[in-house]
Structures are given as C-alpha cells and as structure tokens.
Write a protein that holds these residues in place. Sequence first.
Motif: not given
Length: 298
Positions: A15-16, A56-60, A65-70
Amino acid sequence: MTYRVLVLISRLDEYRLDNHSLIPNALLRAGHDVFVGDIETLGIADSVVVCDIFRLDQEYASGVPFPDMKLARSTAENFDLVWVLANPHPELLLDSYELLWVLNERVPFVNRTVSMLMLNSKITLPSVVDRDHLPEQHVANRFDHLDQVVRLDPGSSWILKPANEGCGADVYLVNRAEHNYRALLQSATGNETTRYEMYGRPTIGLSRKYVTMQRFVPNVVDNENRVMLSGGVPFCGFRRFHHDKDHRANVTLGNAFEGLTLNAEEDKFCRRLGDDLIRHGIYFAGIDLAYPYVLELN
C-alpha cells in the motif's frame, strides 16, 4: 446507514498513501462493510459477474504488503455500491469496461461505467466543459494536421499529450521556434512516414496514434490546481508546483504541492462543472484547473 461497498483497485505489492488505501480506510472508519477487489480479475461465472475479493477487516497503512492470500473468487453483485479506483491494464481495458458495464447494470456505481471510460480522456473535455473554459485544443493522429496549426501560429506554445495516458507520460511543450518540434509531433502521432519507409504499411499496418495538442496557458505555472469534487461539490484539493525546467506539475514526478483554498469565482465554477458531471453519472472526480481553464478531468 451502513453500506456494503466493493472497492475495485489494481493489485499492488504494498500500500501507498493514495486512493487505494485512503478511500477504503475512510469507508471502514465510517462504519461501512468494505470489500476490496482486484479489477484485473473480473469475469463472468454462469451469468454472474465475479472477481477476486477480500473483506477489509483493518486499515492498511502505507508500506504494508497487499494481502494477496486473502483474495478469493466471489460474486461482485451482492453489494450496495461499487467504487472503481483504478483503470484496468491497457491489454484488458475494453474487456474490463464491458464487464464493469454489465455489473453497473445490476449494482449502483459511484461513477457510471460508460462515463468513466469516455470522460477519463484528454479527447472528450469539450463534452462537459464549455469552450470559454478550455484552452484551444486540437485532436489528430496525423503529423501534417498538427504541424499546420503550429506553423500558422509561430508565437504560441502548445502542450502535446497522449490521448489516454497519465501521470505526465510523454507530455511535451512544443513551439515553432524549437528545432525538434517536428520530430516531437511525428513521434506523438506514430512516426507514420518513417515506419512505413522502414517496414512498409502492408507489413506493419496502420502506424498512427491520437494525440491532443492544447494551447499553453501562461498562468498555469502559478495557478495549476487539482480540485476534488464529491457529489458535485469541491471538498479539497492542492496547488501543484512546476520544476524550474519542466512544464509538468505531476506530483508523481516529484513536484511539490500544498493545500488549496478556492476563491469565490473558482468555487462557483467548480460547482457548476460538478453539476454537469453528475448529469453524466460522475459523483467523484478531480479537475486540473488553471482558472478560467480546465486542463484535464480525472
């Protein structure tokens, strides 16, 4: 009222500090049920529009890192609202917008699909901005058409822009006094003559590219602003500064910026333009403004 919102972005490594994180995080803080989808995975499964999505269960924050696994393949149709925050990859552009159009027929979008495709372009400004608030503009895919405009007005400078690129890519300042202006015009329109000479048109086919050529606005150096509109109302923005040796003010190219306060005349104009955008189904947009001129819509 709580909304179930699908935000479509392009998959990223991390994330940026940009809309990919700011807008989903803000929606989550406002109490909405937020899901993030990868726009480049859109498809149809047994007549249902689907894509890779995670809840989305939290702020990023920036750098996470982007949560690819989700990500999981899921329907994109069981939402109250879809917010598209990224253009698809150029190789997938038309197909993706066709899929988005199908989805938009079933689910409300923040910005109407057809208008996103058509208005996020340098070509289509005259459809929503009146002539008095546009710099003189020419759109062509032939060198000779644009060369004639430059030669007939030797005292003016022009900004060359690819019709559908962004972030300052291949944007050039040209005028009759510059020795390389013909080469820049030829390159911007596809180098038709040289490519046909080297390879032959029967071999390579058409070698033309559309480009917009906009008369340079002198006050842009001291008064270029990005104004953000939500629901037709300007709500924030920033002043953009140019490098001393660069005609571009894109923040992505390292240019400085600062907070923006519109004067009454600018605010009134932006609200009027915002109303016009809403008539096209655009509820969230950015205007590149050097009042009284609109330079681009985003």
